[in-house]
Design an enzyme around this catalytic site. Structure first.
Site, mmCIF file in Angstrom:
data_model
loop_
_atom_site.group_PDB
_atom_site.id
_atom_site.type_symbol
_atom_site.label_atom_id
_atom_site.label_comp_id
_atom_site.label_asym_id
_atom_site.label_seq_id
_atom_site.Cartn_x
_atom_site.Cartn_y
_atom_site.Cartn_z
ATOM 1 N N TYR A 93 0.800 -1.215 0.000
ATOM 2 C CA TYR A 93 0.000 0.000 0.000
ATOM 3 C C TYR A 93 0.837 1.271 0.000
ATOM 4 O O TYR A 93 0.398 2.299 -0.504
ATOM 5 C CB TYR A 93 -0.921 0.030 1.233
ATOM 6 C CG TYR A 93 -2.175 -0.784 1.084
ATOM 7 C CD1 TYR A 93 -2.116 -2.171 1.047
ATOM 8 C CD2 TYR A 93 -3.415 -0.164 1.011
ATOM 9 C CE1 TYR A 93 -3.272 -2.923 0.934
ATOM 10 C CE2 TYR A 93 -4.580 -0.913 0.902
ATOM 11 C CZ TYR A 93 -4.504 -2.285 0.856
ATOM 12 O OH TYR A 93 -5.652 -3.021 0.747
ATOM 13 N N LYS B 227 3.135 -15.711 3.337
ATOM 14 C CA LYS B 227 3.286 -16.556 2.140
ATOM 15 C C LYS B 227 4.775 -16.862 2.029
ATOM 16 O O LYS B 227 5.454 -16.492 1.061
ATOM 17 C CB LYS B 227 2.727 -15.809 0.912
ATOM 18 C CG LYS B 227 2.668 -16.632 -0.363
ATOM 19 C CD LYS B 227 1.607 -17.721 -0.339
ATOM 20 C CE LYS B 227 1.670 -18.550 -1.604
ATOM 21 N NZ LYS B 227 0.769 -19.729 -1.567
ATOM 22 N N ASP C 56 -12.303 -9.120 4.940
ATOM 23 C CA ASP C 56 -13.582 -9.156 4.205
ATOM 24 C C ASP C 56 -14.142 -10.576 4.205
ATOM 25 O O ASP C 56 -15.345 -10.788 4.359
ATOM 26 C CB ASP C 56 -13.400 -8.684 2.756
ATOM 27 C CG ASP C 56 -13.723 -7.210 2.576
ATOM 28 O OD1 ASP C 56 -13.482 -6.436 3.530
ATOM 29 O OD2 ASP C 56 -14.219 -6.830 1.496
HETATM 30 C C1 IPM Z 1 -10.244 -1.359 3.892
HETATM 31 C C2 IPM Z 1 -10.533 -0.924 2.489
HETATM 32 C C3 IPM Z 1 -9.400 -0.046 1.976
HETATM 33 C C4 IPM Z 1 -8.130 -0.856 2.019
HETATM 34 C C5 IPM Z 1 -9.654 0.517 0.572
HETATM 35 C C6 IPM Z 1 -10.914 1.344 0.528
HETATM 36 C C7 IPM Z 1 -8.496 1.288 0.046
HETATM 37 O O1 IPM Z 1 -10.732 -2.023 1.668
HETATM 38 O O2 IPM Z 1 -10.088 -0.486 4.765
HETATM 39 O O3 IPM Z 1 -10.200 -2.561 4.126
HETATM 40 O O4 IPM Z 1 -7.832 -1.623 1.090
HETATM 41 O O5 IPM Z 1 -7.399 -0.738 3.009
HETATM 42 MG MG MG Z 2 -10.810 -3.833 2.667
#
Ligand code: IPM
Ligand code: MG
Length: 406
Positions: free
Chosen positions: A167, A217, A277
């Site tokens: 990121y 990984k 998620d």
């Molecule tokens: C999260 C979201 C963010 C991330 C996106 C919106 C950039 O998916 O907070 O999990 O990937 O961190």
């Molecule tokens: Mg996310």
């Protein structure tokens, strides 16, 4: 219901169960509110109402300042977050955020994107740890697509590294003609970046079931091999906590095969994004889950933190009074606990949410699918759910009952 990884075992944890309420003067906590985009304003208004109600009952004040961030800020100012608004966040005790983003700002060629505000906040405030607790309320087990029997005793805390890895590193956007395009992302990690997040995971595990699963990984990635080595080194300081290493692909499978087997999961930025998620499905709806992002920066009351539901901006249901506010309301509870040391108010909010669910109060996303069961519950919207939770809020009985952090 315990929905947060409580800072019980943290050496530098915020104050005790009553925060600084015992100090005599009525404390006031300064919060920057970021409604953001899509359903962000709907759910953040709900979260503010519940936190305000808790403050009224517990006798603390809340000093709210609202700033425009995300797509709304791109429209208003041409930037996802203005420097002065980032500074306001840095000067506050906590930041409470709804959601940012939406299809209007999704053009892949755009250079200004709503999500950049999240990275500016995470990086700028040094919030290297993202805590995503996943619990399944017994009354909602039927809302999950997984078999109910698999969901008993699910109580995991995902600790995601938030300011490193893919990121925040160099990337090259694709250029050139079709057939010769090339893009690149890079994945760096330094040992100290790994050590501090793994240490936090171990500290939190001490207040829970004393098990840490470090996810990597390592059969492919050099950064994962470093991660695994450092996790092992940190574990040496925690002989009372069990450490297991798992590969990310096998972890993804195990989260749906036997979720109750996990206690604390610690992992790098992108793996944590994906696994959280996936794990949210266990809770019945993405709308249920809160999160806290914290780092090393302290305020007068606790750790500076950013609190937000894990769901996105869901523009299709924005402004319709149907979004589930529980993820935001529980994020408000995490804010009270982590940033203000108000375990009394935090636990009272969690209890009130739990009672509303037991009493059958349901937003559309958590309605039972069985029509016979659906006829027995009380369908509500965002505001109805918020009011049902406030009606069940009782901080005073919590202050008497607490003293321990679950
Ligand atoms: C999260 C979201 C963010 C991330 C996106 C919106 C950039 O998916 O907070 O999990 O990937 O961190
Ligand atoms: Mg996310």
């Amino acid at each position: 219901m315990t929905v947060s990884g409580a800072p019980g075992g943290l050496g530098d944890a915020p104050g005790g169960s009553t925060g600084d309420a015992s100090g005599g003067a009525r404390p006031t906590y300064r919060i920057v509110a970021i409604p953001g985009d899509g359903v962000g304003p709907d759910v953040l208004a709900a979260g503010r109402r519940v936190v305000d109600a808790a403050g009224e009952q517990a006798g603390f004040g809340l000093d709210w300042r609202e700033v425009v961030v995300g797509g709304a800020a791109i429209d208003a100012y041409g930037a996802s977050i203005r420097p002065e608004d980032l500074e306001a966040c840095a000067a506050a005790d906590a930041v409470f955020l709804g959601a940012v983003g939406g299809p209007r700002w999704d053009d892949p060629s755009a250079t200004v994107r709503p999500e950049q505000a999240l990275f500016a906040l995470r990086g700028g405030l040094g919030l290297f740890a993202n805590l995503r607790p996943v619990t399944v309320h017994p009354a909602l087990a039927e809302s999950s697509p997984l078999k109910t029997a698999l969901l008993a005793d699910v109580d995991m805390l995902i600790v995601r590294e938030l300011t490193g890895g893919l990121y925040f590193a160099a990337r090259t956007e694709a250029t050139g003609a079709p057939g010769s395009r090339h893009a690149e992302d890079t994945l760096p990690y330094a040992d100290e970046e790994i050590a501090r997040i793994v240490r936090l995971a171990f500290d939190l595990a001490r207040g829970r079931r004393r098990k840490v699963t470090s996810v990597d990984k390592a059969n492919v990635l050099a950064t994962s091999r470093l991660w695994r080595t450092v996790a092992g080194e940190v574990a040496a300081d925690y002989p009372d906590v069990a450490l297991e290493h798992r590969l990310v692909d096998a972890t993804a499978m195990q989260i749906v095969r036997w979720p109750a087997g996990f206690d604390v999961i610690v992992t790098e930025n992108l793996f944590g994004d994906i696994l959280s998620d996936e794990a949210s499905v266990l809770a019945g709806s993405l709308g249920m889950l809160p999160s806290a992002s914290v780092g090393a920066r302290r305020t007068a009351h606790g750790l500076l933190g950013l609190y937000e539901p894990i769901h996105g901006s869901a523009p299709d249901i924005a402004g319709k009074d149907i979004a589930n506010p529980i993820g935001t309301i529980l994020s408000g509870a995490m804010m009270l606990r982590w940033s203000f040391g108000r375990d009394d108010a935090a636990t009272a909010i969690e209890d009130a949410v739990s009672r509303a669910l037991f009493d059958g109060v349901r937003t559309p996303d958590i309605m039972p699918t069985d029509p016979a069961r659906a006829a027995e519950v009380e369908p509500v919207g965002t505001v109805g759910m918020t009011e049902a939770i406030i009606a069940r809020l009782d901080v005073r009985s919590r202050s008497a009952a607490t003293g321990s952090i679950a």
